[in-house]
Scaffold this motif. Structure first.
Motif, PDB file in Angstrom:
ATOM      1  N   VAL A  83       0.835  -1.204   0.000  1.00 27.37           N
ATOM      2  CA  VAL A  83       0.000   0.000   0.000  1.00 27.37           C
ATOM      3  C   VAL A  83       0.870   1.254   0.000  1.00 27.37           C
ATOM      4  O   VAL A  83       0.601   2.213  -0.737  1.00 27.37           O
ATOM      5  CB  VAL A  83      -0.959  -0.012   1.205  1.00 27.37           C
ATOM      6  CG1 VAL A  83      -1.711   1.316   1.311  1.00 27.37           C
ATOM      7  CG2 VAL A  83      -1.949  -1.166   1.089  1.00 27.37           C
ATOM      8  N   THR A 133      -6.321  -6.268  -5.300  1.00 27.76           N
ATOM      9  CA  THR A 133      -7.474  -5.701  -4.609  1.00 27.76           C
ATOM     10  C   THR A 133      -8.798  -6.219  -5.156  1.00 27.76           C
ATOM     11  O   THR A 133      -9.761  -6.385  -4.398  1.00 27.76           O
ATOM     12  CB  THR A 133      -7.450  -4.163  -4.666  1.00 27.76           C
ATOM     13  OG1 THR A 133      -7.268  -3.719  -6.013  1.00 27.76           O
ATOM     14  CG2 THR A 133      -6.339  -3.610  -3.791  1.00 27.76           C
ATOM     15  N   ALA A 150      -7.704   2.441   0.641  1.00 25.78           N
ATOM     16  CA  ALA A 150      -6.413   2.532   1.316  1.00 25.78           C
ATOM     17  C   ALA A 150      -6.080   4.010   1.496  1.00 25.78           C
ATOM     18  O   ALA A 150      -6.400   4.835   0.634  1.00 25.78           O
ATOM     19  CB  ALA A 150      -5.325   1.856   0.486  1.00 25.78           C
ATOM     20  N   PRO A 204      -1.751   2.346   6.450  1.00 25.60           N
ATOM     21  CA  PRO A 204      -1.475   1.460   5.317  1.00 25.60           C
ATOM     22  C   PRO A 204      -1.466  -0.003   5.751  1.00 25.60           C
ATOM     23  O   PRO A 204      -0.909  -0.362   6.785  1.00 25.60           O
ATOM     24  CB  PRO A 204      -0.078   1.910   4.860  1.00 25.60           C
ATOM     25  CG  PRO A 204      -0.007   3.353   5.264  1.00 25.60           C
ATOM     26  CD  PRO A 204      -0.745   3.429   6.568  1.00 25.60           C
ATOM     27  N   PHE A 225      -7.820  -1.177   5.777  1.00 23.05           N
ATOM     28  CA  PHE A 225      -8.658  -0.544   4.768  1.00 23.05           C
ATOM     29  C   PHE A 225      -9.961  -0.047   5.373  1.00 23.05           C
ATOM     30  O   PHE A 225     -10.543  -0.692   6.249  1.00 23.05           O
ATOM     31  CB  PHE A 225      -8.988  -1.537   3.639  1.00 23.05           C
ATOM     32  CG  PHE A 225      -7.788  -1.964   2.847  1.00 23.05           C
ATOM     33  CD1 PHE A 225      -7.422  -1.302   1.689  1.00 23.05           C
ATOM     34  CD2 PHE A 225      -7.002  -3.026   3.279  1.00 23.05           C
ATOM     35  CE1 PHE A 225      -6.304  -1.686   0.969  1.00 23.05           C
ATOM     36  CE2 PHE A 225      -5.885  -3.423   2.568  1.00 23.05           C
ATOM     37  CZ  PHE A 225      -5.534  -2.758   1.409  1.00 23.05           C
TER      38      PHE A 225
END
Length: 311
Positions: A47, A142, A207, A230, A233
């Motif tokens: 991230v 993702t 994120a 990070p 979420f």
């Protein structure tokens, strides 16, 4: 209070914490419309790398970004300059910048032949180095995680989670980098990084760089700040999923006013196949792409008025 949920426990039915995670998911999805997740398959380092990749792009001179301006592409792919979106008609256009990419669809494939803006070709800048490769890899990770999460949450609120799996074989999933600069000195009470809105589609996997800014509207009025470091979420839900689940899952308004520091967030707007019927059970069919494109046409400044209302 916005629930913080162990993602692995929620997805894995054999996990010792599964029952508690499901209970929290119901609270977050059905009552609040927001939750956060940790213990995910996407690492904090991944991230951070994505966020810094976006940061490098957004810090380029405007002249370098102009070649990828989505106002020129005519769809939601590429760079959106400040003022390119207006999510609230009662507010001024948002002062953030964005960069959008989506499912890679080759022209020779049946989806490409449809020429739908939701499957428009991606556009990739040459700078910074590795921009396209980094975002492509993150998109793949993702999308897989978002589908597993969506099915688990749907199952928790009383839907058949498995029902959704084949509705996302070629998702209209949009990956975005949001760049919120310092709140401008000229900003008024009608100026926002992003004004109050609900998301349009199904599930948003957000994120962030961990800095504050995002606010969620409470049911009784007022606002709740929400953030995640990070590797964790923020999850919220869109109008399409609220409709599709007959309000078992709710879409909640949220906003970013802006602060004295810049902020980057990276949402994956996880939306189904273009031809998925997202109508409530027994309702007149509604193609997902029709709902989504209508809302895009109402939001992107360069698309406003692109589709005239039917007489």
């Amino acid at each position: 209070m916005i629930p913080r949920i162990d993602a692995a426990a929620l997805i894995d039915r054999t996990h010792s914490g599964h029952a508690e995670a499901r209970k929290q998911a119901v609270s977050g999805a059905a009552d609040i419309g927001f939750l956060t997740v940790y213990n995910t398959p996407i690492s904090a380092d991944t991230v951070r790398d994505v966020i810094e990749t976006y940061r490098s792009f957004f810090h380029l001179p405007a002249s370098d970004k102009a070649a990828f301006d989505m106002a020129k592409t005519g769809s939601n792919r590429g760079w959106g300059a400040p003022g390119s979106e207006q999510v609230d008609p009662d507010a001024n256009p948002d002062y953030k910048q964005v960069f959008d990419c989506g499912l890679p669809v080759a022209e020779r494939e049946p989806l490409g032949a449809l020429k739908l803006p939701a499957y428009a070709p991606n556009v990739w800048p040459d700078k910074p180095d590795g921009f396209a490769d980094t975002l492509r890899a993150y998109y793949r990770e993702t999308v897989t995680f978002a589908l597993n999460l969506l099915c688990a949450i749907a199952d928790a609120v009383g839907e058949d989670g498995a029902y959704f799996r084949d509705k996302f074989t070629h998702p209209m999933a949009l990956l975005r980098g949001n760049f919120y600069p310092e709140r401008p000195e000229w900003a008024t009470d009608k100026d926002f990084g992003i004004a109050t809105h609900t998301d349009y589609g199904c599930l948003t996997l957000l994120a962030t760089d961990g800095s504050p800014g995002l606010e969620v509207r409470k049911r009784g009025g007022g606002w709740i700040p929400v953030s995640a470091p990070p590797g964790e979420f923020v999850i919220n839900f869109g109008e399409m999923l609220e409709m599709w689940t007959e309000r078992r899952i709710v879409a909640t308004p949220h906003r970013v006013i802006g602060t004295e520091a810049e902020r980057i967030s990276v949402p994956l707007f996880f939306n189904p196949n273009h031809d998925a019927d997202v109508a409530p059970n027994g309702g007149e069919p509604i193609n997902a792409v029709d709902h989504l494109q209508k809302r895009f046409n109402e939001t992107y400044v360069h698309l406003k008025g692109a589709v005239k209302p039917k007489p």
